[in-house]
Design a protein around this motif. Structure first.
Motif, PDB file in Angstrom:
ATOM      1  N   TYR B 121     111.613   7.111  35.105  1.00  0.00           N
ATOM      2  CA  TYR B 121     112.163   5.819  35.542  1.00  0.00           C
ATOM      3  C   TYR B 121     111.981   5.654  37.051  1.00  0.00           C
ATOM      4  O   TYR B 121     111.647   4.572  37.526  1.00  0.00           O
ATOM      5  N   ILE B 124     108.191   5.072  37.674  1.00  0.00           N
ATOM      6  CA  ILE B 124     107.641   3.803  37.175  1.00  0.00           C
ATOM      7  C   ILE B 124     108.142   2.652  38.037  1.00  0.00           C
ATOM      8  O   ILE B 124     107.490   1.603  38.126  1.00  0.00           O
ATOM      9  N   ASN B 125     109.299   2.840  38.666  1.00  0.00           N
ATOM     10  CA  ASN B 125     109.837   1.782  39.529  1.00  0.00           C
ATOM     11  C   ASN B 125     109.235   1.805  40.928  1.00  0.00           C
ATOM     12  O   ASN B 125     109.500   0.893  41.707  1.00  0.00           O
ATOM     13  N   ASN B 126     108.453   2.826  41.215  1.00  0.00           N
ATOM     14  CA  ASN B 126     107.809   2.900  42.517  1.00  0.00           C
ATOM     15  C   ASN B 126     106.603   1.965  42.517  1.00  0.00           C
ATOM     16  O   ASN B 126     105.723   2.093  41.672  1.00  0.00           O
ATOM     17  N   VAL B 127     106.564   1.023  43.465  1.00  0.00           N
ATOM     18  CA  VAL B 127     105.496   0.023  43.428  1.00  0.00           C
ATOM     19  C   VAL B 127     104.149   0.607  43.825  1.00  0.00           C
ATOM     20  O   VAL B 127     103.114   0.039  43.522  1.00  0.00           O
ATOM     21  N   LEU B 129     102.983   3.758  42.994  1.00  0.00           N
ATOM     22  CA  LEU B 129     102.407   4.576  41.934  1.00  0.00           C
ATOM     23  C   LEU B 129     101.779   3.697  40.871  1.00  0.00           C
ATOM     24  O   LEU B 129     102.374   2.739  40.407  1.00  0.00           O
ATOM     25  N   ARG B 130     100.555   4.051  40.476  1.00  0.00           N
ATOM     26  CA  ARG B 130      99.872   3.230  39.475  1.00  0.00           C
ATOM     27  C   ARG B 130     100.424   3.549  38.084  1.00  0.00           C
ATOM     28  O   ARG B 130     100.658   4.717  37.773  1.00  0.00           O
ATOM     29  N   PRO B 131     100.562   2.527  37.261  1.00  0.00           N
ATOM     30  CA  PRO B 131     101.058   2.796  35.906  1.00  0.00           C
ATOM     31  C   PRO B 131     100.097   3.634  35.073  1.00  0.00           C
ATOM     32  O   PRO B 131     100.487   4.162  34.034  1.00  0.00           O
ATOM     33  N   ASP B 132      98.834   3.777  35.517  1.00  0.00           N
ATOM     34  CA  ASP B 132      97.896   4.570  34.722  1.00  0.00           C
ATOM     35  C   ASP B 132      97.766   6.007  35.235  1.00  0.00           C
ATOM     36  O   ASP B 132      96.798   6.695  34.960  1.00  0.00           O
ATOM     37  N   SER B 180     102.939   4.910  32.152  1.00  0.00           N
ATOM     38  CA  SER B 180     103.462   3.682  31.537  1.00  0.00           C
ATOM     39  C   SER B 180     103.669   3.886  30.043  1.00  0.00           C
ATOM     40  O   SER B 180     104.648   3.404  29.469  1.00  0.00           O
ATOM     41  N   PHE B 183     106.829   6.017  29.635  1.00  0.00           N
ATOM     42  CA  PHE B 183     108.012   5.182  29.880  1.00  0.00           C
ATOM     43  C   PHE B 183     108.284   4.260  28.695  1.00  0.00           C
ATOM     44  O   PHE B 183     109.415   4.140  28.218  1.00  0.00           O
ATOM     45  N   ASP B 184     107.212   3.608  28.200  1.00  0.00           N
ATOM     46  CA  ASP B 184     107.393   2.692  27.079  1.00  0.00           C
ATOM     47  C   ASP B 184     107.911   3.429  25.852  1.00  0.00           C
ATOM     48  O   ASP B 184     108.816   2.943  25.154  1.00  0.00           O
ATOM     49  N   ARG B 185     107.335   4.604  25.588  1.00  0.00           N
ATOM     50  CA  ARG B 185     107.716   5.326  24.383  1.00  0.00           C
ATOM     51  C   ARG B 185     109.122   5.903  24.481  1.00  0.00           C
ATOM     52  O   ARG B 185     109.804   6.040  23.471  1.00  0.00           O
ATOM     53  N   SER B 187     111.522   4.410  25.987  1.00  0.00           N
ATOM     54  CA  SER B 187     112.415   3.259  25.798  1.00  0.00           C
ATOM     55  C   SER B 187     112.366   2.715  24.378  1.00  0.00           C
ATOM     56  O   SER B 187     113.304   2.079  23.923  1.00  0.00           O
ATOM     57  N   ASP B 188     111.254   2.950  23.672  1.00  0.00           N
ATOM     58  CA  ASP B 188     111.120   2.417  22.311  1.00  0.00           C
ATOM     59  C   ASP B 188     112.115   3.071  21.378  1.00  0.00           C
ATOM     60  O   ASP B 188     112.482   4.235  21.550  1.00  0.00           O
TER      61      ASP B 188
END
Lengths: 370, 298
Positions: B121, B124-127, B129-132, B180, B183-185, B187-188
């Motif tokens: 978290y 991912i909230n760091n602008v 850092l790339r999501p990939d 990313s 993070f998505d998984r 939260s899913d």
């Protein structure tokens, strides 16, 4: 103020620009926060209600060709109420513009301008708004016509490029937080369409007032489509968008756009496009602030622009932190716009409608007697 | 008169805004220290031990890149969180840390078994850092993993990290798992998160500290059929099968052993000061680490 007529497409472009700017800010996030996975269903539901309300409003506006809502209020309730509504409209537009600037400036500061004081960023927006208003509504309409297709294409691009990672299961359960939250308390999401409030102010500029219905419905439809795309993209791609920090939600979407190793981190390009959109939005709302103010006082245009620019700058500095901005967006703007746009305005229109009808009946009775 | 007053007021506000707000800073590319990898371990004196692998631009750009000169340097710091670690590191490193080119986040198994949602978290909230950016769960210490991450055929460490994960396009032993996705998984509600599982192995060492490869080679005979489930995308369906990650790693690591010689999956390492008598260490991408919630499944 110059009341020269503007073409239908330009007027449509201006209305859509104003409406679509809210998508760039956190509108989809606030809708998803209310309705969860049922946001798509809820959006379709409130869109139908907004269309119905707009249809009734159009019917009433047909009885007052070439007049905006302030003039109609003057007809219905007299000059005092007309002046009060003018001031209320000025305050409404200025406050929203101020918070729009502040939200966007905060996001820009977080993303790109860490070492630059936010006052500089805010001042840039205020100065550009003032300059655009000095140039006049026709210039603003032409700029809207040029920038709107770019903005719309950028949205489509973001949607298409992120669509490969969509997980439709994230739209389940279909009723989100329940049927009551989706259809009853979820009606409050109609605030998403509150920005159509700008449309009646453009009535005096339309060449043929009968085109107002067509312009309004097409604007609403295009905005609905783009809002729906934005919500689908956020809902299917990022499961808990509301738990991500309060930067622009569409920006978070654009960060995920990459094609191979070459096209990466093109979010700065989208930011540039959205900056243009926000400039247009601010110019249009400032213009109608000035026009509303002009109905109650005859002040020199440049003086009024300077005065309202200062007020706008002050309003931008009012929120102390991002929590205040978030509170304003999710609570104050939501309920104020519902009350102002959908209740007070509709009340004024309905009252004016009955008054006009009574007047017409009185006239026809008098003619009959004669 | 009023016009004049308002215009003067407007000009005063503009001038004071520009003069008093210190907008005159500028930053160029040489003002930043680019982090190419982050390692997160359990700290000795604090909650986390964070390792930042920083790129040395002069080594990256040199045409005669000597294999003994590393193009990165690793700084390790103990802190209660990643953000405070970044702040502390910025306090003593001459340049400002920039995460824009961070290619991989390595989290040790010990930390992963406690839960990674806070770390994910935060990142991912760091602008910047790339999501990939890829996520690797390391069986050994993350700092050691970063230290051993050197390729003999690729001079630039950042490029190496980028290529290793994309090898999933032509090999089935790993997956290109981005932060990313993790993070998505997490939260899913309908699937489990997974990440790349990596480790450091020593060849020819008397004491084989990361002996997963020797263990796995002995168990590979009995657990031969689980590699497919190890690569499963939908963790929830096969999480009970996938919870036995060692059996997953067995097939993959055994298969990767021959290929390690050809340096297709993992980089063969030579640390800058290793002598010929010390056993060579290498990192292996050995499969997938599956999470139950945000903790590593066992």
């Amino acid at each position: 103020m110059n009341n020269s007529k503007i073409g239908n497409i330009q007027i449509t472009a201006m209305i859509i620009t104003v409406m679509i700017s809210h998508i760039i800010l956190n509108m989809p996030t606030h809708l998803i926060a209310t309705s969860g996975s049922a946001t798509i269903l809820n959006l379709i539901y409130v869109f139908i209600i907004a269309l119905a309300i707009f249809y009734f409003a159009c019917k009433i506006f047909e009885m007052f060709p070439g007049k905006d809502i302030i003039d109609i209020c003057g007809f219905a309730f007299g000059n005092t109420c007309k002046n009060i509504l003018s001031i209320a409209v000025c305050v409404y537009f200025l406050t929203i513009s101020g918070f729009v600037i502040r939200t966007f400036a905060e996001s820009l500061t977080i993303i790109y301008f860490e070492n630059i004081d936010i006052k500089i960023v805010i001042m840039t927006f205020v100065i550009i708004t003032a300059i655009m208003n000095i140039l006049g509504l026709k210039s603003i309409s032409r700029v809207s016509l040029i920038t709107l297709p770019i903005i719309l294409i950028a949205f489509i691009f973001i949607f298409i490029s992120s669509s490969s990672n969509f997980v439709p299961q994230r739209a389940l359960p279909p009723l989100g937080y329940g049927a009551y939250n989706t259809f009853v308390s979820g009606i409050s999401n109609i605030f998403a369409f509150a920005s159509i409030f700008i449309a009646p102010f453009l009535l005096p500029y339309i060449k043929n007032p009968k085109d107002f219905k067509k312009i309004g419905f097409s604007s609403l439809l295009i905005y609905f489509v783009y809002l729906l795309l934005g919500i689908i993209a956020l809902l299917f791609l990022i499961p808990s968008i509301t738990s991500i920090s309060n930067t622009l939600s569409i920006y978070i979407l654009s960060r995920r756009v990459n094609f191979g190793n070459f096209i990466q981190r093109i979010d700065s390009l989208f930011i540039l496009i959205w900056v243009m959109s926000i400039f247009n939005y601010l110019a249009i709302t400032m213009h109608f602030t000035l026009e509303s103010f002009n109905k109650i006082s005859k002040v020199d245009k440049k003086t009024a622009i300077s005065f309202f620019s200062i007020i706008l700058f002050i309003i931008c500095l009012l929120p102390q932190n991002i929590a205040d901005i978030s509170f304003f967006e999710s609570t104050i703007y939501k309920y104020v716009s519902i009350i102002f746009v959908f209740f007070i305005s509709m009340f004024i229109l309905v009252y004016a409608y009955f008054k006009k009808k009574k007047q017409k009946k009185g006239v026809s009775d008098a003619e009959q007697d004669y | 008169m009023l016009n004049k007053i308002i215009n003067i007021l407007f000009i005063i506000i503009i001038i004071s805004t520009f003069l008093l707000s210190g907008y005159h800073t500028k930053q160029d590319i040489n003002d930043f220290a680019y982090v190419v990898a982050i390692g997160v371990d359990k700290g000795d004196t604090d909650d986390l031990k964070i390792s930042f692998q920083l790129a040395i631009p002069s080594q990256n750009s040199s045409e005669e890149g000597s294999s003994s000169d590393s193009d990165t340097v690793i700084d390790t710091i103990e802190s209660p969180s990643i953000e405070s670690g970044l702040s502390l590191a910025n306090g003593y490193i001459s340049k400002k840390l920039n995460l824009s080119h961070c290619k991989v986040v390595v989290i040790s198994e010990k930390i992963a078994s406690l839960g990674i949602s806070d770390i994910i978290y935060t990142l991912i909230n760091n602008v910047e850092l790339r999501p990939d950016c890829n996520v690797v769960i390391s069986r050994s210490d993350a700092g050691e993993f970063l230290n051993k991450s050197k390729s003999e055929i690729e001079n630039i460490t950042a490029k190496y990290y980028e290529i290793v994960a994309t090898s999933s396009k032509y090999t089935g032993f790993t997956s290109d798992v981005k932060i990313s996705d993790v993070f998505d998984r997490i939260s899913d509600t309908f699937g489990e998160a997974y990440a790349i599982l990596g480790a450091v192995s020593s060849q020819g060492a008397v004491e084989d500290s990361s002996s997963y490869s020797s263990q796995s080679s002995s168990s590979s005979n009995s657990n031969g059929g689980n590699s497919d489930t190890g690569s499963s995308q939908n963790g929830s369906d096969s999480s009970s099968q996938n919870s036995d990650t060692s059996s997953n790693t067995s097939q993959n690591s055994t298969s990767s052993k021959p290929s390690a010689d050809t340096d297709t999956i993992a980089g063969e390492t030579s640390s800058g000061n290793s002598s010929s008598n010390e056993p060579s260490s290498k990192i292996d991408v050995v499969g997938l680490a599956v999470f139950r919630g945000d903790t590593l499944a066992r």
